[in-house]
Design a protein around this motif. Structure first.
Motif, PDB file in Angstrom:
ATOM      1  N   ILE A 190       0.741  -1.308  -0.051  1.00 15.56           N
ATOM      2  CA  ILE A 190       0.111   0.007  -0.047  1.00 15.56           C
ATOM      3  C   ILE A 190       0.959   1.173   0.005  1.00 15.56           C
ATOM      4  N   THR A 191       0.623   2.104  -1.099  1.00 15.85           N
ATOM      5  CA  THR A 191       1.398   3.482  -0.790  1.00 15.85           C
ATOM      6  C   THR A 191       0.470   4.645  -0.454  1.00 15.85           C
ATOM      7  N   PHE A 192       0.581   5.468   0.590  1.00 20.27           N
ATOM      8  CA  PHE A 192      -0.076   6.375   1.001  1.00 20.27           C
ATOM      9  C   PHE A 192       0.354   7.780   0.663  1.00 20.27           C
ATOM     10  N   LYS A 193      -0.537   8.272  -0.580  1.00 23.63           N
ATOM     11  CA  LYS A 193       0.066   9.557  -1.174  1.00 23.63           C
ATOM     12  C   LYS A 193      -0.231  10.787  -0.131  1.00 23.63           C
ATOM     13  N   ASN A 194       0.796  11.256   0.605  1.00 27.37           N
ATOM     14  CA  ASN A 194       0.493  12.346   1.379  1.00 27.37           C
ATOM     15  C   ASN A 194      -0.815  12.522   2.172  1.00 27.37           C
ATOM     16  N   VAL A 207       2.379  -3.213   6.491  1.00 23.09           N
ATOM     17  CA  VAL A 207       2.394  -2.106   5.516  1.00 23.09           C
ATOM     18  C   VAL A 207       3.801  -2.167   4.781  1.00 23.09           C
ATOM     19  N   ASN A 208       3.971  -2.473   3.600  1.00 21.18           N
ATOM     20  CA  ASN A 208       5.219  -2.301   3.012  1.00 21.18           C
ATOM     21  C   ASN A 208       5.442  -0.978   2.268  1.00 21.18           C
ATOM     22  N   GLY A 209       5.967   0.169   3.039  1.00 27.73           N
ATOM     23  CA  GLY A 209       5.982   1.382   2.724  1.00 27.73           C
ATOM     24  C   GLY A 209       5.989   2.418   3.741  1.00 27.73           C
ATOM     25  N   ASP A 210       5.813   3.525   3.544  1.00 29.81           N
ATOM     26  CA  ASP A 210       5.621   4.649   4.457  1.00 29.81           C
ATOM     27  C   ASP A 210       4.143   4.852   4.896  1.00 29.81           C
ATOM     28  N   LEU A 211       4.037   5.033   6.061  1.00 30.44           N
ATOM     29  CA  LEU A 211       2.587   5.056   6.688  1.00 30.44           C
ATOM     30  C   LEU A 211       2.478   6.471   7.491  1.00 30.44           C
ATOM     31  N   TYR A 212       1.278   7.027   7.353  1.00 28.24           N
ATOM     32  CA  TYR A 212       1.109   8.605   7.852  1.00 28.24           C
ATOM     33  C   TYR A 212      -0.162   8.213   8.682  1.00 28.24           C
TER      34      TYR A 212
END
Length: 299
Positions: A190-194, A207-212
């Motif tokens: 999952i990619t959370f875009k800002n 979650v493989n990626g950055d998490l906000y």
């Protein structure tokens, strides 16, 4: 009469539902894209399968104990040109108030309405209350009232969101915030875009990626973030475990009124003997873990 009913069903299956209030009396499969702009489609406990896209320019779909299966995209964010030449969006909504409600979207899920307030700021919508909403593609929330992180737009008060795509899925909110309530990542790519999220989890999640994160309750489970984690408000471990392969960033730069740089960020709420946090990278924080703003010893 029976022949007329069969012809009517065949016509609907081929050309779509009437653009008005319509209540299903049996399970139905539609073989093309469906366009709806007026009135409510009431599934009435039945299954509606759309083998193309559902384009919801207005009106709504009341699941009512039934199941909506969309093999293409759910598109309830139709671009319109505003009087000042800018682009806005219009669209319909889902009404999920029954514990048996289920919506499955194989493609993208596009929305633009405020699921919390009507135009007079009365809390009357709250349409995402129960049931399950599965998304196989990207999620795009185009709602934007001009304020960042506004607690508006796509907001669940009980409907569980499940991301179950087979490739990378992106999550984007125009105002930077989504309130999922309850979320499940069957697909960890999952990619959370800002986009920050508020939620709680009911099982271990990866979650493989950055998490906000705006706010999350681990509810005794393990959250693994194979990237960086940015925190604006609070993480409650509640007997759970947080593992961050990258950096923990709860010191977000902001510009003060005098032009200097300050910081804002959230905190870890660890009050259970089983709580555990592991950060492989940097640990950045800016809050006072002892006192609140009135110097009460509450943190």
């Amino acid at each position: 009469v029976e022949n007329d009913a069969q012809l009517n069903k065949l016509s609907i299956e081929t050309y779509g539902l009437p653009d008005e209030d319509y209540t299903l009396t049996e399970d139905m499969t539609l073989y093309a894209n469906v366009y709806h702009s007026n009135g409510t489609i009431n599934l009435n406990g039945h299954s509606l399968t759309i083998l193309g896209d559902l384009v919801l320019e207005g009106g709504g779909v009341k699941i009512n104990g039934g199941q909506l299966n969309i093999k293409g995209d759910y598109n309830a964010a139709i671009p319109v040109t505003n009087s000042d030449g800018t682009t806005g969006y219009k669209g319909g909504y889902l009404d999920m108030g029954n514990v048996n409600d289920k919506v499955s979207v194989s493609g993208d899920f596009n929305t633009c309405i405020d699921y919390i307030y009507d135009y007079d700021f009365n809390d009357v919508y709250s349409y995402l209350n129960k049931g399950i909403l599965e998304i196989g593609g990207n999620l795009n929330d185009f709602y934007n009232n001009g304020s960042s992180y506004s607690d508006r737009g796509l907001c669940s008060k009980g409907t569980k969101f499940i991301f179950n795509g087979t490739g990378n899925q992106t999550v984007t909110a125009a105002d930077g915030l989504l309130n999922f309530k309850n979320v499940e990542f069957n697909n960890s790519d999952i990619t959370f875009k800002n986009t920050e999220i508020t939620c709680y989890i009911e099982k271990d999640e990866i979650v493989n990626g950055d998490l906000y994160i705006r706010e999350i309750d681990l509810n005794g489970h393990k959250l693994t973030v194979n990237g960086n984690l940015q925190l604006r408000n609070k993480i409650t471990l509640n007997g759970g475990e947080l593992y961050i392969a990258g950096d923990y960033n709860a010191a977000i730069p902001v510009t003060n009124s005098d032009g200097t740089t300050g910081y804002t960020g959230g905190y870890l709420n660890m009050n259970n003997v089983n709580d555990k946090v592991s950060v492989t990278g940097d640990f950045n924080t800016c809050i006072d873990y002892i006192y609140d703003y009135d110097f009460n010893d509450v943190y």
